[in-house]
Design a protein around this motif. Sequence first.
Motif, short mmCIF file in Angstrom:
data_model
loop_
_atom_site.label_atom_id
_atom_site.label_comp_id
_atom_site.label_asym_id
_atom_site.label_seq_id
_atom_site.Cartn_x
_atom_site.Cartn_y
_atom_site.Cartn_z
N UNK B 2 27.75 23.82 -1.64
CA UNK B 2 26.46 24.21 -1.10
C UNK B 2 26.51 24.58 0.36
N UNK B 3 27.53 24.19 1.10
CA UNK B 3 27.55 24.41 2.53
C UNK B 3 26.89 23.30 3.31
N UNK B 4 26.40 22.27 2.63
CA UNK B 4 25.82 21.10 3.29
C UNK B 4 26.90 20.03 3.34
N UNK B 5 27.21 19.57 4.53
CA UNK B 5 28.26 18.56 4.68
C UNK B 5 27.69 17.28 5.26
N UNK B 26 23.01 23.88 5.58
CA UNK B 26 23.53 25.19 5.24
C UNK B 26 23.05 26.21 6.27
N UNK B 27 23.91 27.17 6.56
CA UNK B 27 23.58 28.20 7.53
C UNK B 27 22.26 28.89 7.18
N UNK B 28 21.38 29.01 8.18
CA UNK B 28 20.10 29.68 7.96
C UNK B 28 18.98 28.76 7.52
N UNK B 29 19.31 27.51 7.20
CA UNK B 29 18.28 26.56 6.75
C UNK B 29 17.71 25.79 7.94
N UNK B 30 16.38 25.61 7.94
CA UNK B 30 15.74 24.93 9.06
C UNK B 30 15.12 23.59 8.68
N UNK B 31 15.31 23.16 7.45
CA UNK B 31 14.69 21.91 6.97
C UNK B 31 15.75 21.02 6.35
N UNK B 32 15.66 19.73 6.68
CA UNK B 32 16.57 18.74 6.09
C UNK B 32 15.73 17.61 5.51
N UNK B 91 21.62 14.03 1.73
CA UNK B 91 20.95 14.97 2.62
C UNK B 91 20.82 16.29 1.87
N UNK B 92 19.71 16.96 2.04
CA UNK B 92 19.50 18.26 1.40
C UNK B 92 18.86 19.21 2.38
N UNK B 93 19.33 20.44 2.41
CA UNK B 93 18.73 21.41 3.31
C UNK B 93 18.02 22.51 2.52
N UNK B 94 17.09 23.16 3.20
CA UNK B 94 16.33 24.24 2.58
C UNK B 94 15.83 25.17 3.67
N UNK B 95 15.48 26.39 3.24
CA UNK B 95 14.87 27.34 4.15
C UNK B 95 13.37 27.14 4.04
N UNK B 96 12.78 26.40 4.94
CA UNK B 96 11.38 26.04 4.84
C UNK B 96 11.20 24.71 4.13
N UNK B 97 9.96 24.25 4.09
CA UNK B 97 9.66 22.95 3.50
C UNK B 97 10.15 22.90 2.05
N UNK B 98 10.63 21.73 1.67
CA UNK B 98 11.37 21.58 0.41
C UNK B 98 10.64 22.15 -0.78
N UNK B 99 9.36 21.79 -0.93
CA UNK B 99 8.63 22.19 -2.12
C UNK B 99 8.26 23.66 -2.13
N UNK B 100 8.30 24.30 -0.97
CA UNK B 100 7.96 25.72 -0.88
C UNK B 100 9.18 26.61 -0.96
#
Lengths: 113, 115
Positions: B2-5, B26-32, B91-100
Amino acid sequence: SQQGEEDPQALSIQEGENATMNCSYKTSINNLQWYRQNSGRGLVHLILIRSNEREKHSGRLRVTLDTSKKSSSLLITASRAADTASYFCATCPRMDSSYKLIFGSGTRLLVRP
Amino acid sequence: ETGVTQSPTHLIKTRGQQVTLRCSSQSGHNTVSWYQQALGQGPQFIFQYYREEENGRGNFPPRFSGLQFPNYSSELNVNALELDDSALYLCASSMGLAGLSGELFFGEGSRLTVL
Protein backbone atom coordinates in the motif's frame (compact mmCIF):
# COMPACT_ATOMS: atom_id res chain seq x y z
CA SER A 1 -18.21 0.10 20.49
CA GLN A 2 -18.68 -1.68 17.17
CA GLN A 3 -21.04 -0.13 14.63
CA GLY A 4 -21.17 -3.29 12.55
CA GLU A 5 -21.53 -6.90 13.52
CA GLU A 6 -20.66 -9.69 11.10
CA ASP A 7 -22.39 -13.01 10.94
CA PRO A 8 -21.27 -15.75 11.10
CA GLN A 9 -18.21 -15.23 13.29
CA ALA A 10 -16.51 -18.15 11.54
CA LEU A 11 -17.22 -20.02 8.31
CA SER A 12 -15.59 -23.15 6.92
CA ILE A 13 -16.30 -24.23 3.35
CA GLN A 14 -14.86 -26.43 0.63
CA GLU A 15 -12.93 -24.92 -2.27
CA GLY A 16 -15.29 -24.11 -5.11
CA GLU A 17 -18.26 -23.39 -2.86
CA ASN A 18 -19.72 -19.93 -2.33
CA ALA A 19 -19.18 -18.02 0.91
CA THR A 20 -21.72 -15.55 2.25
CA MET A 21 -21.02 -13.15 5.10
CA ASN A 22 -23.48 -10.71 6.60
CA CYS A 23 -23.04 -7.38 8.31
CA SER A 24 -25.59 -5.51 10.40
CA TYR A 25 -25.13 -1.95 11.59
CA LYS A 26 -26.92 0.39 13.95
CA THR A 27 -27.15 3.88 12.47
CA SER A 28 -27.73 5.40 9.04
CA ILE A 29 -24.65 5.40 6.86
CA ASN A 30 -23.05 7.25 3.97
CA ASN A 31 -21.43 4.11 2.63
CA LEU A 32 -20.33 0.63 3.64
CA GLN A 33 -17.02 -0.98 2.76
CA TRP A 34 -15.66 -4.51 2.98
CA TYR A 35 -12.05 -5.30 3.87
CA ARG A 36 -10.00 -8.46 4.04
CA GLN A 37 -7.23 -9.27 6.53
CA ASN A 38 -4.74 -12.11 6.25
CA SER A 39 -3.65 -13.53 9.64
CA GLY A 40 -3.16 -10.35 11.67
CA ARG A 41 -1.64 -8.24 8.94
CA GLY A 42 -2.92 -4.99 7.42
CA LEU A 43 -6.40 -4.79 5.98
CA VAL A 44 -7.02 -4.60 2.24
CA HIS A 45 -9.99 -2.80 0.72
CA LEU A 46 -12.31 -5.01 -1.34
CA ILE A 47 -15.37 -2.99 -2.32
CA LEU A 48 -17.46 0.05 -1.39
CA ILE A 49 -21.22 0.39 -1.72
CA ARG A 50 -22.95 3.73 -1.26
CA SER A 51 -26.17 4.18 0.68
CA ASN A 52 -28.16 4.75 -2.53
CA GLU A 53 -26.88 1.54 -4.14
CA ARG A 54 -28.39 -1.91 -3.63
CA GLU A 55 -25.88 -4.22 -5.27
CA LYS A 56 -22.33 -4.08 -6.53
CA HIS A 57 -20.00 -6.56 -8.20
CA SER A 58 -16.22 -6.84 -8.42
CA GLY A 59 -14.79 -10.00 -9.94
CA ARG A 60 -15.94 -12.91 -7.76
CA LEU A 61 -17.35 -10.54 -5.14
CA ARG A 62 -20.97 -9.45 -4.88
CA VAL A 63 -22.11 -7.02 -2.23
CA THR A 64 -25.70 -6.12 -1.39
CA LEU A 65 -27.01 -3.37 0.85
CA ASP A 66 -30.43 -3.12 2.46
CA THR A 67 -30.65 0.22 4.24
CA SER A 68 -34.16 -0.50 5.55
CA LYS A 69 -32.79 -3.51 7.43
CA LYS A 70 -29.42 -1.87 8.09
CA SER A 71 -27.62 -4.87 6.70
CA SER A 72 -25.18 -5.87 3.98
CA SER A 73 -23.91 -9.15 2.62
CA LEU A 74 -20.68 -10.15 0.91
CA LEU A 75 -20.76 -13.13 -1.42
CA ILE A 76 -17.55 -14.74 -2.65
CA THR A 77 -18.28 -17.12 -5.50
CA ALA A 78 -16.20 -20.17 -6.45
CA SER A 79 -14.00 -19.79 -3.39
CA ARG A 80 -10.31 -20.67 -3.40
CA ALA A 81 -7.94 -21.66 -0.60
CA ALA A 82 -6.30 -18.24 -1.04
CA ASP A 83 -9.58 -16.60 0.05
CA THR A 84 -8.91 -17.85 3.60
CA ALA A 85 -8.82 -14.68 5.68
CA SER A 86 -10.89 -12.50 8.01
CA TYR A 87 -13.46 -10.23 6.39
CA PHE A 88 -14.68 -7.00 7.96
CA CYS A 89 -17.41 -4.57 7.08
CA ALA A 90 -16.81 -0.89 7.81
CA THR A 91 -19.41 1.84 7.90
CA CYS A 92 -19.26 5.61 7.67
CA PRO A 93 -22.07 6.84 9.99
CA ARG A 94 -24.15 9.53 8.34
CA MET A 95 -24.51 11.77 11.38
CA ASP A 96 -20.80 11.81 12.15
CA SER A 97 -19.14 14.91 10.71
CA SER A 98 -15.69 13.35 11.01
CA TYR A 99 -16.56 10.78 8.34
CA LYS A 100 -14.56 8.13 10.17
CA LEU A 101 -14.84 4.43 9.32
CA ILE A 102 -16.06 2.06 12.01
CA PHE A 103 -15.26 -1.64 11.63
CA GLY A 104 -17.25 -4.67 12.67
CA SER A 105 -16.05 -7.73 14.51
CA GLY A 106 -15.31 -9.79 11.39
CA THR A 107 -15.98 -13.18 9.87
CA ARG A 108 -13.12 -15.67 9.81
CA LEU A 109 -13.34 -17.66 6.57
CA LEU A 110 -11.54 -20.96 6.08
CA VAL A 111 -11.57 -22.44 2.58
CA ARG A 112 -10.49 -26.08 2.64
CA PRO A 113 -8.61 -27.37 -0.42
CA GLU B 1 1.89 -3.12 -1.05
CA THR B 2 0.00 0.00 0.00
CA GLY B 3 2.89 2.42 0.52
CA VAL B 4 1.91 2.89 4.17
CA THR B 5 4.75 1.97 6.49
CA GLN B 6 4.63 1.52 10.24
CA SER B 7 7.41 1.23 12.79
CA PRO B 8 8.34 -0.58 14.84
CA THR B 9 6.73 -3.83 13.70
CA HIS B 10 6.97 -5.47 17.11
CA LEU B 11 7.76 -4.14 20.55
CA ILE B 12 7.53 -5.21 24.17
CA LYS B 13 6.93 -2.77 27.01
CA THR B 14 6.12 -3.05 30.70
CA ARG B 15 3.15 -1.59 32.52
CA GLY B 16 3.43 2.13 33.18
CA GLN B 17 5.85 2.79 30.33
CA GLN B 18 5.18 5.01 27.36
CA VAL B 19 5.29 4.08 23.68
CA THR B 20 5.41 5.95 20.38
CA LEU B 21 4.31 4.30 17.16
CA ARG B 22 5.02 5.84 13.78
CA CYS B 23 3.24 5.81 10.46
CA SER B 24 4.30 7.07 7.07
CA SER B 25 1.28 7.65 4.86
CA GLN B 26 0.98 6.89 1.19
CA SER B 27 2.21 9.63 -1.11
CA GLY B 28 -0.50 12.21 -1.78
CA HIS B 29 -2.64 11.21 1.21
CA ASN B 30 -3.49 13.86 3.81
CA THR B 31 -5.45 11.79 6.34
CA VAL B 32 -4.30 9.15 8.79
CA SER B 33 -6.57 6.95 10.90
CA TRP B 34 -5.34 4.82 13.80
CA TYR B 35 -6.95 1.61 14.96
CA GLN B 36 -6.36 -0.83 17.82
CA GLN B 37 -7.02 -4.49 17.10
CA ALA B 38 -7.03 -6.98 19.95
CA LEU B 39 -6.51 -10.64 19.11
CA GLY B 40 -9.57 -12.09 17.41
CA GLN B 41 -11.41 -8.76 17.35
CA GLY B 42 -12.18 -6.12 14.76
CA PRO B 43 -10.18 -2.88 14.52
CA GLN B 44 -11.35 -0.28 17.05
CA PHE B 45 -11.15 3.35 15.89
CA ILE B 46 -8.78 5.44 18.02
CA PHE B 47 -8.65 8.74 16.10
CA GLN B 48 -8.26 10.33 12.70
CA TYR B 49 -5.92 13.15 11.70
CA TYR B 50 -6.79 15.34 8.74
CA ARG B 51 -4.37 18.05 7.61
CA GLU B 52 -2.53 17.97 10.96
CA GLU B 53 -5.68 18.31 13.11
CA GLU B 54 -7.46 15.59 15.09
CA ASN B 55 -10.79 15.01 13.36
CA GLY B 56 -12.78 12.35 15.14
CA ARG B 57 -11.90 10.28 18.19
CA GLY B 58 -13.09 6.91 19.41
CA ASN B 59 -13.74 5.73 22.95
CA PHE B 60 -10.13 5.84 24.14
CA PRO B 61 -8.76 7.65 27.21
CA PRO B 62 -6.61 10.79 26.93
CA ARG B 63 -3.44 8.77 27.50
CA PHE B 64 -3.83 7.85 23.83
CA SER B 65 -2.66 10.87 21.86
CA GLY B 66 -1.41 11.56 18.39
CA LEU B 67 0.25 13.94 16.02
CA GLN B 68 0.28 14.52 12.31
CA PHE B 69 3.21 16.28 10.73
CA PRO B 70 3.32 18.66 7.72
CA ASN B 71 4.36 15.75 5.48
CA TYR B 72 1.22 13.93 6.77
CA SER B 73 3.13 11.20 8.58
CA SER B 74 1.76 10.50 12.03
CA GLU B 75 2.57 9.27 15.52
CA LEU B 76 0.47 7.48 18.10
CA ASN B 77 1.58 7.93 21.70
CA VAL B 78 0.31 5.85 24.58
CA ASN B 79 1.23 6.82 28.14
CA ALA B 80 0.98 4.77 31.33
CA LEU B 81 0.68 1.48 29.45
CA GLU B 82 -1.74 -1.13 30.76
CA LEU B 83 -1.85 -4.87 30.06
CA ASP B 84 -5.04 -4.38 27.98
CA ASP B 85 -3.13 -2.10 25.62
CA SER B 86 -1.49 -5.22 24.16
CA ALA B 87 -2.76 -5.30 20.58
CA LEU B 88 -1.97 -4.75 16.91
CA TYR B 89 -1.99 -1.03 16.16
CA LEU B 90 -2.96 -0.25 12.60
CA CYS B 91 -2.44 2.96 10.71
CA ALA B 92 -4.38 3.73 7.55
CA SER B 93 -4.04 6.64 5.17
CA SER B 94 -6.50 8.16 2.73
CA MET B 95 -6.92 11.12 0.44
CA GLY B 96 -9.46 13.06 2.48
CA LEU B 97 -11.58 11.91 5.40
CA ALA B 98 -11.79 8.14 5.62
CA GLY B 99 -15.48 7.70 4.90
CA LEU B 100 -15.43 10.12 1.98
CA SER B 101 -12.24 8.93 0.33
CA GLY B 102 -13.64 5.59 -0.73
CA GLU B 103 -10.77 3.49 0.53
CA LEU B 104 -8.34 3.22 3.42
CA PHE B 105 -4.81 2.01 2.74
CA PHE B 106 -3.43 0.11 5.71
CA GLY B 107 0.07 -0.50 6.95
CA GLU B 108 1.10 -3.90 8.30
CA GLY B 109 0.72 -2.76 11.89
CA SER B 110 2.79 -2.49 15.05
CA ARG B 111 2.29 -5.35 17.48
CA LEU B 112 2.60 -4.12 21.06
CA THR B 113 2.94 -6.48 23.99
CA VAL B 114 2.66 -5.05 27.49
CA LEU B 115 4.04 -7.21 30.30
